[in-house]
Design a protein around this motif. Structure first.
Motif, PDB file in Angstrom:
ATOM      1  N   ASP A  67      59.619  29.492 -58.655  1.00 31.42           N
ATOM      2  CA  ASP A  67      59.847  28.275 -57.885  1.00 31.42           C
ATOM      3  C   ASP A  67      59.386  28.510 -56.449  1.00 31.42           C
ATOM      4  OD1 ASP A  67      61.805  30.044 -57.140  1.00 31.42           O
ATOM      5  OD2 ASP A  67      63.447  28.618 -57.278  1.00 31.42           O
ATOM      6  N   ASP A  68      58.304  29.293 -56.337  1.00 31.59           N
ATOM      7  CA  ASP A  68      57.808  29.682 -55.018  1.00 31.59           C
ATOM      8  C   ASP A  68      57.396  28.498 -54.155  1.00 31.59           C
ATOM      9  OD1 ASP A  68      58.256  32.369 -55.553  1.00 31.59           O
ATOM     10  OD2 ASP A  68      56.228  32.685 -56.328  1.00 31.59           O
ATOM     11  N   TRP A  69      56.787  27.476 -54.757  1.00 34.36           N
ATOM     12  CA  TRP A  69      56.377  26.326 -53.941  1.00 34.36           C
ATOM     13  C   TRP A  69      57.584  25.649 -53.307  1.00 34.36           C
ATOM     14  CZ3 TRP A  69      52.278  25.482 -51.403  1.00 34.36           C
ATOM     15  CH2 TRP A  69      51.014  25.822 -51.879  1.00 34.36           C
ATOM     16  N   ALA A  70      58.655  25.487 -54.046  1.00 33.09           N
ATOM     17  CA  ALA A  70      59.853  24.860 -53.480  1.00 33.09           C
ATOM     18  C   ALA A  70      60.355  25.681 -52.288  1.00 33.09           C
ATOM     19  CB  ALA A  70      60.941  24.729 -54.542  1.00 33.09           C
ATOM     20  N   SER A  71      60.366  26.993 -52.429  1.00 31.56           N
ATOM     21  CA  SER A  71      60.788  27.865 -51.324  1.00 31.56           C
ATOM     22  C   SER A  71      59.821  27.777 -50.154  1.00 31.56           C
ATOM     23  CB  SER A  71      60.885  29.321 -51.803  1.00 31.56           C
ATOM     24  OG  SER A  71      61.833  29.435 -52.830  1.00 31.56           O
ATOM     25  N   TRP A  72      58.527  27.710 -50.455  1.00 32.24           N
ATOM     26  CA  TRP A  72      57.516  27.621 -49.390  1.00 32.24           C
ATOM     27  C   TRP A  72      57.705  26.333 -48.589  1.00 32.24           C
ATOM     28  CZ3 TRP A  72      53.701  24.384 -47.690  1.00 32.24           C
ATOM     29  CH2 TRP A  72      52.804  24.901 -46.759  1.00 32.24           C
ATOM     30  N   PHE A  73      57.859  25.213 -49.279  1.00 32.95           N
ATOM     31  CA  PHE A  73      58.055  23.943 -48.564  1.00 32.95           C
ATOM     32  C   PHE A  73      59.304  24.012 -47.680  1.00 32.95           C
ATOM     33  CE2 PHE A  73      55.074  22.028 -51.630  1.00 32.95           C
ATOM     34  CZ  PHE A  73      54.294  21.290 -50.737  1.00 32.95           C
ATOM     35  N   GLY A  74      60.363  24.638 -48.168  1.00 35.94           N
ATOM     36  CA  GLY A  74      61.561  24.806 -47.355  1.00 35.94           C
ATOM     37  C   GLY A  74      61.294  25.651 -46.122  1.00 35.94           C
ATOM     38  N   ALA A  75      60.568  26.759 -46.294  1.00 36.43           N
ATOM     39  CA  ALA A  75      60.248  27.641 -45.169  1.00 36.43           C
ATOM     40  C   ALA A  75      59.341  26.947 -44.157  1.00 36.43           C
ATOM     41  CB  ALA A  75      59.592  28.920 -45.674  1.00 36.43           C
ATOM     42  N   ALA A  76      58.468  26.076 -44.653  1.00 39.06           N
ATOM     43  CA  ALA A  76      57.533  25.363 -43.778  1.00 39.06           C
ATOM     44  C   ALA A  76      58.189  24.162 -43.104  1.00 39.06           C
ATOM     45  CB  ALA A  76      56.312  24.911 -44.586  1.00 39.06           C
ATOM     46  N   GLY A  77      59.427  23.840 -43.517  1.00 39.76           N
ATOM     47  CA  GLY A  77      60.096  22.674 -42.952  1.00 39.76           C
ATOM     48  C   GLY A  77      59.445  21.374 -43.400  1.00 39.76           C
ATOM     49  N   MET A  78      58.842  21.393 -44.584  1.00 41.22           N
ATOM     50  CA  MET A  78      58.151  20.215 -45.108  1.00 41.22           C
ATOM     51  C   MET A  78      58.827  19.754 -46.390  1.00 41.22           C
ATOM     52  SD  MET A  78      54.214  21.605 -44.714  1.00 41.22           S
ATOM     53  CE  MET A  78      53.505  20.300 -45.670  1.00 41.22           C
ATOM     54  N   ARG A  79      58.689  18.495 -46.655  1.00 42.23           N
ATOM     55  CA  ARG A  79      59.116  17.962 -47.944  1.00 42.23           C
ATOM     56  C   ARG A  79      57.878  17.855 -48.807  1.00 42.23           C
ATOM     57  NH1 ARG A  79      62.932  13.019 -47.514  1.00 42.23           N
ATOM     58  NH2 ARG A  79      63.421  13.782 -49.585  1.00 42.23           N
ATOM     59  N   PRO A  80      57.986  18.241 -50.066  1.00 40.60           N
ATOM     60  CA  PRO A  80      56.818  18.105 -50.937  1.00 40.60           C
ATOM     61  C   PRO A  80      56.405  16.641 -51.045  1.00 40.60           C
ATOM     62  CG  PRO A  80      58.557  19.358 -52.021  1.00 40.60           C
ATOM     63  CD  PRO A  80      59.125  18.806 -50.751  1.00 40.60           C
TER      64      PRO A  80
END
Length: 173
Positions: A67-80
């Protein structure tokens, strides 16, 4: 996909992805580092995207069972972004290949794309990275000393990984 059993003596050493903690193993970290979002530069130019629009505007390439993309979006402060095309592959090296061939944006361990970034087959889709507890490790049995031949090859892996780490730092900046 099964891990070689180092305790049997059938294997001199292995290169494994993980946290480096395996029973009865002596390990050396070859590559640590973050997960990075990468994309084919031609795809970016064709769609005339820049900044966060690269990740938001292109299909995402997922590695199965993460679920790396979900974690990445969280780290980037972005919503998918909402509904979009997505590709799911079984292994990270397939995600790299898919990104090279323009299928979208892949989120992979930085060690996997050293050459592709330095040769500009891929570019970073975002400066945001996702810290990873995992890396690529050289592992051998703790119950036996390596043979002379195995030592030579393991030393080559260590030296090569040091050179690749320098190349990666240059490609990331």
């Amino acid at each position: 996909e099964e891990l070689s059993d180092l305790s049997t003596g059938d294997v001199d050493f292995v290169v494994r992805f993980g946290d480096g903690n395996w029973p009865n193993a002596v390990t050396d970290l070859l590559f640590g580092g973050p997960l990075v979002a990468v994309v084919n530069p031609q795809l970016v130019r064709e769609h005339r995207l820049n900044g966060s629009k690269i990740v938001r505007g292109l299909p995402l390439i997922h590695v199965e069972r993460t679920d790396d993309w979900a974690s990445w979006f969280g780290a980037a402060g972005m919503r998918p972004a909402g509904e979009r095309a997505q590709t799911i592959v079984s292994h990270a090296h397939l995600a790299v290949e898919a990104a090279i061939h323009g299928a979208g944006v892949a989120l992979v361990h930085s060690a996997l794309v050293v050459r592709e970034l330095s040769q500009r087959h891929l570019q970073l889709a975002s400066p945001c990275t996702l810290a990873s507890e995992k890396g690529y490790w050289l592992a051998r049995s703790s119950h036996q000393k390596p043979t002379k031949a195995a030592k030579i090859v393991m030393d080559w892996f260590r030296k090569r990984s040091q050179l690749e780490c320098v190349t990666l730092r240059q490609a990331m900046h």
